[in-house]
Design a protein around this motif. Structure first.
Motif, PDB file in Angstrom:
ATOM      1  N   GLY A   1       0.795  -1.222   0.000  1.00 18.59           N
ATOM      2  CA  GLY A   1       0.000   0.000   0.000  1.00 18.59           C
ATOM      3  C   GLY A   1       0.829   1.273   0.000  1.00 18.59           C
ATOM      4  N   GLY A   2       2.162   1.136  -0.050  1.00 19.59           N
ATOM      5  CA  GLY A   2       3.019   2.312  -0.064  1.00 19.59           C
ATOM      6  C   GLY A   2       3.272   2.910   1.309  1.00 19.59           C
ATOM      7  N   VAL A   3       2.915   2.164   2.360  1.00 19.74           N
ATOM      8  CA  VAL A   3       3.107   2.618   3.741  1.00 19.74           C
ATOM      9  C   VAL A   3       4.327   1.889   4.311  1.00 19.74           C
ATOM     10  CG1 VAL A   3       2.078   2.569   6.059  1.00 19.74           C
ATOM     11  CG2 VAL A   3       0.652   3.089   4.067  1.00 19.74           C
ATOM     12  N   VAL A   4       5.124   2.602   5.115  1.00 19.84           N
ATOM     13  CA  VAL A   4       6.312   1.975   5.712  1.00 19.84           C
ATOM     14  C   VAL A   4       5.886   0.773   6.546  1.00 19.84           C
ATOM     15  CG1 VAL A   4       8.204   2.295   7.357  1.00 19.84           C
ATOM     16  CG2 VAL A   4       7.713   4.068   5.661  1.00 19.84           C
ATOM     17  N   TYR A   5       6.530  -0.358   6.293  1.00 18.96           N
ATOM     18  CA  TYR A   5       6.290  -1.593   7.024  1.00 18.96           C
ATOM     19  C   TYR A   5       6.711  -1.388   8.475  1.00 18.96           C
ATOM     20  CZ  TYR A   5       6.618  -6.548   8.220  1.00 18.96           C
ATOM     21  OH  TYR A   5       6.480  -7.759   8.825  1.00 18.96           O
ATOM     22  N   HIS A   6       5.927  -1.880   9.422  1.00 21.55           N
ATOM     23  CA  HIS A   6       6.116  -1.558  10.842  1.00 21.55           C
ATOM     24  C   HIS A   6       7.527  -1.843  11.366  1.00 21.55           C
ATOM     25  CE1 HIS A   6       5.100  -5.838  11.211  1.00 21.55           C
ATOM     26  NE2 HIS A   6       5.720  -5.785  12.365  1.00 21.55           N
ATOM     27  N   ALA A   7       8.155  -2.913  10.949  1.00 17.36           N
ATOM     28  CA  ALA A   7       9.487  -3.258  11.455  1.00 17.36           C
ATOM     29  C   ALA A   7      10.561  -2.289  10.963  1.00 17.36           C
ATOM     30  CB  ALA A   7       9.849  -4.680  11.046  1.00 17.36           C
ATOM     31  N   ASN A   8      10.300  -1.604   9.858  1.00 21.39           N
ATOM     32  CA  ASN A   8      11.307  -0.690   9.325  1.00 21.39           C
ATOM     33  C   ASN A   8      11.498   0.549  10.191  1.00 21.39           C
ATOM     34  OD1 ASN A   8      12.084  -2.349   7.251  1.00 21.39           O
ATOM     35  ND2 ASN A   8      10.554  -1.536   5.853  1.00 21.39           N
ATOM     36  N   TYR A   9      10.491   0.914  10.974  1.00 21.59           N
ATOM     37  CA  TYR A   9      10.669   2.029  11.905  1.00 21.59           C
ATOM     38  C   TYR A   9      11.775   1.682  12.902  1.00 21.59           C
ATOM     39  CZ  TYR A   9       6.204   3.845  10.166  1.00 21.59           C
ATOM     40  OH  TYR A   9       5.209   4.324   9.373  1.00 21.59           O
ATOM     41  N   LEU A  10      11.837   0.417  13.310  1.00 22.63           N
ATOM     42  CA  LEU A  10      12.885  -0.024  14.239  1.00 22.63           C
ATOM     43  C   LEU A  10      14.259   0.049  13.579  1.00 22.63           C
ATOM     44  CD1 LEU A  10      11.057  -3.081  15.822  1.00 22.63           C
ATOM     45  CD2 LEU A  10      11.252  -0.756  16.730  1.00 22.63           C
ATOM     46  N   ARG A  11      14.315  -0.267  12.283  1.00 21.84           N
ATOM     47  CA  ARG A  11      15.582  -0.147  11.550  1.00 21.84           C
ATOM     48  C   ARG A  11      16.034   1.305  11.497  1.00 21.84           C
ATOM     49  NH1 ARG A  11      13.071  -4.194   8.118  1.00 21.84           N
ATOM     50  NH2 ARG A  11      14.264  -6.109   8.321  1.00 21.84           N
ATOM     51  N   PHE A  12      15.104   2.211  11.234  1.00 18.15           N
ATOM     52  CA  PHE A  12      15.448   3.633  11.196  1.00 18.15           C
ATOM     53  C   PHE A  12      15.991   4.079  12.553  1.00 18.15           C
ATOM     54  CE2 PHE A  12      11.720   4.283   7.994  1.00 18.15           C
ATOM     55  CZ  PHE A  12      12.466   3.696   6.978  1.00 18.15           C
ATOM     56  N   MET A  13      15.365   3.615  13.634  1.00 14.07           N
ATOM     57  CA  MET A  13      15.812   3.990  14.977  1.00 14.07           C
ATOM     58  C   MET A  13      17.187   3.407  15.290  1.00 14.07           C
ATOM     59  SD  MET A  13      12.316   3.709  17.156  1.00 14.07           S
ATOM     60  CE  MET A  13      10.875   4.667  16.685  1.00 14.07           C
ATOM     61  N   GLU A  14      17.419   2.177  14.873  1.00 12.25           N
ATOM     62  CA  GLU A  14      18.728   1.539  15.063  1.00 12.25           C
ATOM     63  C   GLU A  14      19.812   2.336  14.341  1.00 12.25           C
ATOM     64  OE1 GLU A  14      21.642  -1.132  16.272  1.00 12.25           O
ATOM     65  OE2 GLU A  14      19.537  -1.254  16.858  1.00 12.25           O
ATOM     66  N   ARG A  15      19.529   2.762  13.122  1.00 14.74           N
ATOM     67  CA  ARG A  15      20.507   3.551  12.365  1.00 14.74           C
ATOM     68  C   ARG A  15      20.823   4.856  13.084  1.00 14.74           C
ATOM     69  NH1 ARG A  15      17.545   2.803   6.604  1.00 14.74           N
ATOM     70  NH2 ARG A  15      17.754   0.545   6.530  1.00 14.74           N
ATOM     71  N   ALA A  16      19.806   5.496  13.638  1.00 15.00           N
ATOM     72  CA  ALA A  16      20.028   6.759  14.355  1.00 15.00           C
ATOM     73  C   ALA A  16      20.930   6.535  15.568  1.00 15.00           C
ATOM     74  CB  ALA A  16      18.697   7.381  14.778  1.00 15.00           C
ATOM     75  N   ARG A  17      20.681   5.472  16.333  1.00 20.04           N
ATOM     76  CA  ARG A  17      21.533   5.201  17.506  1.00 20.04           C
ATOM     77  C   ARG A  17      22.963   4.876  17.083  1.00 20.04           C
ATOM     78  NH1 ARG A  17      17.071   2.112  18.661  1.00 20.04           N
ATOM     79  NH2 ARG A  17      18.280   0.179  18.524  1.00 20.04           N
ATOM     80  N   THR A  18      23.121   4.112  16.003  1.00 20.79           N
ATOM     81  CA  THR A  18      24.449   3.757  15.504  1.00 20.79           C
ATOM     82  C   THR A  18      25.197   4.990  15.014  1.00 20.79           C
ATOM     83  OG1 THR A  18      23.748   1.533  14.900  1.00 20.79           O
ATOM     84  CG2 THR A  18      25.693   2.389  13.768  1.00 20.79           C
TER      85      THR A  18
END
Length: 139
Positions: free
Chosen positions: A21-38
């Motif tokens: 549907g063109g919406v960010v898949y729920h688990a990808n928000y966690l990936r974005f957060m992991e990248r920010a912490r890294t």
């Protein structure tokens, strides 16, 4: 943008981040957060592989709570905020938010989370005191 206890990481939503549907898949928000912490750790001068090799220390997620408020969509420009809320002997509690950048410098809050990371020994995977060099920067 970086402050000692806060880091803001820009992310663009790619097609691969979304569902049918063109919406960010729920688990990808966690990936974005992991990248920010890294990336925050990197801006402080610490690479995770170096920490593991030289100090036998890695940070692992021990728990999290997340609230999805509004969906991110394909091609959105996001800002992922990582802010330290609490520093423990062996743990850090991050408060993280994901915002959509809009026109005229407006921002829309999409996701909030509390993420607890624990410093563990690479050999035993038991918690260990956060390395002094990191702790000194944060306090």
């Amino acid at each position: 943008m970086t402050y000692l206890n806060e880091f803001i990481f820009p992310v663009r939503v790619y097609y691969e981040d979304t569902d049918a549907g063109g919406v960010v898949y729920h688990a990808n928000y966690l990936r974005f957060m992991e990248r920010a912490r890294t990336e925050w750790l990197r801006t402080l001068g610490f690479e995770q592989d170096t920490l593991a090799q030289e100090l036998n220390a890695v940070f692992v997620v021990a728990g999290l709570e997340i609230a999805y408020r509004k969906p991110a969509r394909f091609n959105d420009a996001l800002l992922v905020d990582a802010k330290i809320d609490t520093i423990g002997r062996a743990s850090l509690l991050f408060k993280q938010e994901i915002w959509r950048e809009g026109r005229n410098n407006s921002r829309e809050l999409l996701t909030t989370a509390s993420v607890k990371v624990v410093c563990v020994n690479t050999g035993t995977f038991r918690s260990m005191t956060i390395p002094t060099a990191i702790r000194e920067l944060l306090q």
